[in-house]
Design a protein around this motif. Structure first.
Motif, PDB file in Angstrom:
ATOM      1  N   ALA A   1       0.860  -1.183   0.000  1.00  0.00           N
ATOM      2  CA  ALA A   1       0.000   0.000   0.000  1.00  0.00           C
ATOM      3  C   ALA A   1       0.896   1.233   0.000  1.00  0.00           C
ATOM      4  O   ALA A   1       2.079   1.155   0.332  1.00  0.00           O
ATOM      5  N   GLU A   2       0.307   2.344  -0.382  1.00  0.00           N
ATOM      6  CA  GLU A   2       1.026   3.606  -0.346  1.00  0.00           C
ATOM      7  C   GLU A   2       0.604   4.377   0.889  1.00  0.00           C
ATOM      8  O   GLU A   2      -0.591   4.605   1.101  1.00  0.00           O
ATOM      9  N   LEU A   3       1.567   4.775   1.705  1.00  0.00           N
ATOM     10  CA  LEU A   3       1.304   5.582   2.882  1.00  0.00           C
ATOM     11  C   LEU A   3       1.001   7.001   2.410  1.00  0.00           C
ATOM     12  O   LEU A   3       1.834   7.635   1.776  1.00  0.00           O
ATOM     13  N   VAL A   4      -0.194   7.492   2.711  1.00  0.00           N
ATOM     14  CA  VAL A   4      -0.580   8.834   2.263  1.00  0.00           C
ATOM     15  C   VAL A   4      -0.787   9.808   3.415  1.00  0.00           C
ATOM     16  O   VAL A   4      -0.960  10.999   3.192  1.00  0.00           O
TER      17      VAL A   4
ATOM     18  N   LYS B   1     -12.260   1.453   5.932  1.00  0.00           N
ATOM     19  CA  LYS B   1     -11.765   1.359   4.556  1.00  0.00           C
ATOM     20  C   LYS B   1     -12.812   1.921   3.603  1.00  0.00           C
ATOM     21  O   LYS B   1     -13.891   1.347   3.457  1.00  0.00           O
ATOM     22  N   GLU B   2     -12.486   3.051   2.984  1.00  0.00           N
ATOM     23  CA  GLU B   2     -13.362   3.628   1.968  1.00  0.00           C
ATOM     24  C   GLU B   2     -13.112   2.870   0.666  1.00  0.00           C
ATOM     25  O   GLU B   2     -11.961   2.736   0.243  1.00  0.00           O
ATOM     26  N   VAL B   3     -14.181   2.392   0.049  1.00  0.00           N
ATOM     27  CA  VAL B   3     -14.059   1.554  -1.136  1.00  0.00           C
ATOM     28  C   VAL B   3     -14.648   2.277  -2.339  1.00  0.00           C
ATOM     29  O   VAL B   3     -15.807   2.712  -2.302  1.00  0.00           O
ATOM     30  N   ARG B   4     -13.845   2.398  -3.380  1.00  0.00           N
ATOM     31  CA  ARG B   4     -14.284   3.038  -4.628  1.00  0.00           C
ATOM     32  C   ARG B   4     -13.965   2.133  -5.814  1.00  0.00           C
ATOM     33  O   ARG B   4     -13.024   1.348  -5.768  1.00  0.00           O
TER      34      ARG B   4
ATOM     35  N   VAL C   1     -10.409   0.498  -5.453  1.00  0.00           N
ATOM     36  CA  VAL C   1      -9.354   1.178  -4.710  1.00  0.00           C
ATOM     37  C   VAL C   1      -9.836   1.415  -3.288  1.00  0.00           C
ATOM     38  O   VAL C   1     -10.941   1.921  -3.074  1.00  0.00           O
ATOM     39  N   PHE C   2      -9.010   1.041  -2.328  1.00  0.00           N
ATOM     40  CA  PHE C   2      -9.322   1.179  -0.912  1.00  0.00           C
ATOM     41  C   PHE C   2      -8.445   2.273  -0.307  1.00  0.00           C
ATOM     42  O   PHE C   2      -7.216   2.223  -0.443  1.00  0.00           O
ATOM     43  N   THR C   3      -9.077   3.236   0.328  1.00  0.00           N
ATOM     44  CA  THR C   3      -8.360   4.195   1.166  1.00  0.00           C
ATOM     45  C   THR C   3      -8.631   3.748   2.590  1.00  0.00           C
ATOM     46  O   THR C   3      -9.778   3.773   3.045  1.00  0.00           O
ATOM     47  N   GLU C   4      -7.580   3.301   3.254  1.00  0.00           N
ATOM     48  CA  GLU C   4      -7.713   2.609   4.532  1.00  0.00           C
ATOM     49  C   GLU C   4      -7.159   3.474   5.659  1.00  0.00           C
ATOM     50  O   GLU C   4      -6.039   3.958   5.583  1.00  0.00           O
ATOM     51  N   HIS C   5      -7.982   3.634   6.695  1.00  0.00           N
ATOM     52  CA  HIS C   5      -7.622   4.451   7.852  1.00  0.00           C
ATOM     53  C   HIS C   5      -7.464   3.533   9.059  1.00  0.00           C
ATOM     54  O   HIS C   5      -8.407   2.820   9.428  1.00  0.00           O
ATOM     55  N   TYR C   6      -6.281   3.571   9.668  1.00  0.00           N
ATOM     56  CA  TYR C   6      -5.963   2.752  10.828  1.00  0.00           C
ATOM     57  C   TYR C   6      -5.547   3.676  11.965  1.00  0.00           C
ATOM     58  O   TYR C   6      -4.856   4.664  11.745  1.00  0.00           O
ATOM     59  N   TRP C   7      -5.960   3.332  13.169  1.00  0.00           N
ATOM     60  CA  TRP C   7      -5.631   4.159  14.324  1.00  0.00           C
ATOM     61  C   TRP C   7      -4.719   3.412  15.278  1.00  0.00           C
ATOM     62  O   TRP C   7      -4.869   2.211  15.490  1.00  0.00           O
ATOM     63  N   ARG C   8      -3.822   4.160  15.883  1.00  0.00           N
ATOM     64  CA  ARG C   8      -2.941   3.615  16.921  1.00  0.00           C
ATOM     65  C   ARG C   8      -3.634   3.623  18.286  1.00  0.00           C
ATOM     66  O   ARG C   8      -3.155   2.985  19.207  1.00  0.00           O
ATOM     67  N   ASP C   9      -4.722   4.379  18.402  1.00  0.00           N
ATOM     68  CA  ASP C   9      -5.386   4.549  19.696  1.00  0.00           C
ATOM     69  C   ASP C   9      -6.868   4.174  19.658  1.00  0.00           C
ATOM     70  O   ASP C   9      -7.605   4.482  20.589  1.00  0.00           O
TER      71      ASP C   9
ATOM     72  N   THR D   1      -3.414   3.816   0.843  1.00  0.00           N
ATOM     73  CA  THR D   1      -4.295   3.480  -0.271  1.00  0.00           C
ATOM     74  C   THR D   1      -3.717   2.266  -0.987  1.00  0.00           C
ATOM     75  O   THR D   1      -2.495   2.108  -1.069  1.00  0.00           O
ATOM     76  N   ALA D   2      -4.633   1.401  -1.437  1.00  0.00           N
ATOM     77  CA  ALA D   2      -4.201   0.167  -2.088  1.00  0.00           C
ATOM     78  C   ALA D   2      -5.314  -0.351  -2.985  1.00  0.00           C
ATOM     79  O   ALA D   2      -6.498  -0.149  -2.693  1.00  0.00           O
ATOM     80  N   PRO D   3      -4.955  -1.023  -4.060  1.00  0.00           N
ATOM     81  CA  PRO D   3      -5.983  -1.691  -4.861  1.00  0.00           C
ATOM     82  C   PRO D   3      -6.493  -2.925  -4.125  1.00  0.00           C
ATOM     83  O   PRO D   3      -5.838  -3.427  -3.200  1.00  0.00           O
TER      84      PRO D   3
END
Length: 169
Positions: free
Chosen positions: A22-25, A70-73, A56-64, A35-37
């Motif tokens: 994935a690409e760290l954005v 995951k937003e899916v388009r 394409v998935f824009t994925e949001h992960y939290w440390r806390d 973001t990743a396919p």
């Protein structure tokens, strides 16, 4: 901002379920966004949504927080919705984003008309409540929180870019 490649490693029940580039954005210290396919082979049809090559998935992960959103388009940019995984807080290090899936999921359709709690049976069968009751409680609270947010108007506020601290507003 230049992007950096990371490897997303999704672990379930102590085993790697899937790993993909994935690409760290974005990384604001609490939330990591990549973001990743679509990474799995072929099409996955859940009945309420299909994930397929080109998505394409824009994925949001939290440390806390105990979830990932995951937003899916489609490849053409049409929003399908948000797939939310209940997870332990994510760990980013050495080029890997490590995420432990705790079985519970939530689906929110693009128009917000459908909010579905998923895999509660798998969660109960996992035995997490017996061997780590604190984690099981945190997972249930996280699912409830995401469902409340989705039903109260969507996940946009949660996913909005954070403002830098000290900006005077």
């Amino acid at each position: 901002m230049s992007t950096t490649s990371v490897e997303v490693v999704l672990v379930k029940s102590g085993r790697t379920k899937i790993r993909y580039p994935a690409e760290l954005v974005g990384d604001d210290g609490a939330r990591v966004t990549v973001t990743a396919p679509w990474a799995a082979p072929g099409v996955r049809d859940f009945g309420f949504v299909r994930f397929e090559p080109g998505d394409v998935f824009t994925e949001h992960y939290w440390r806390d927080r105990w979830f990932a959103v995951k937003e899916v388009r489609t490849g053409e940019g049409m929003l399908k919705g948000w797939y939310c995984d209940i997870t332990r807080p994510a760990v980013l290090g050495d080029g890997e984003l490590l995420v432990e899936d705790l079985d519970l999921d939530l689906w929110v359709s693009a128009d917000g008309s459908s909010v579905l709690r998923l895999d509660e049976d798998e969660f109960e069968e996992s035995g997490l409540a017996a061997h780590d009751p604190d984690a099981a409680d945190a997972a249930r609270r996280a699912l409830d929180e995401l469902e409340r947010l989705a039903l109260a108007g969507g996940l946009a506020g949660l996913l909005a870019p954070s403002r830098p601290s000290g900006d005077g507003r």
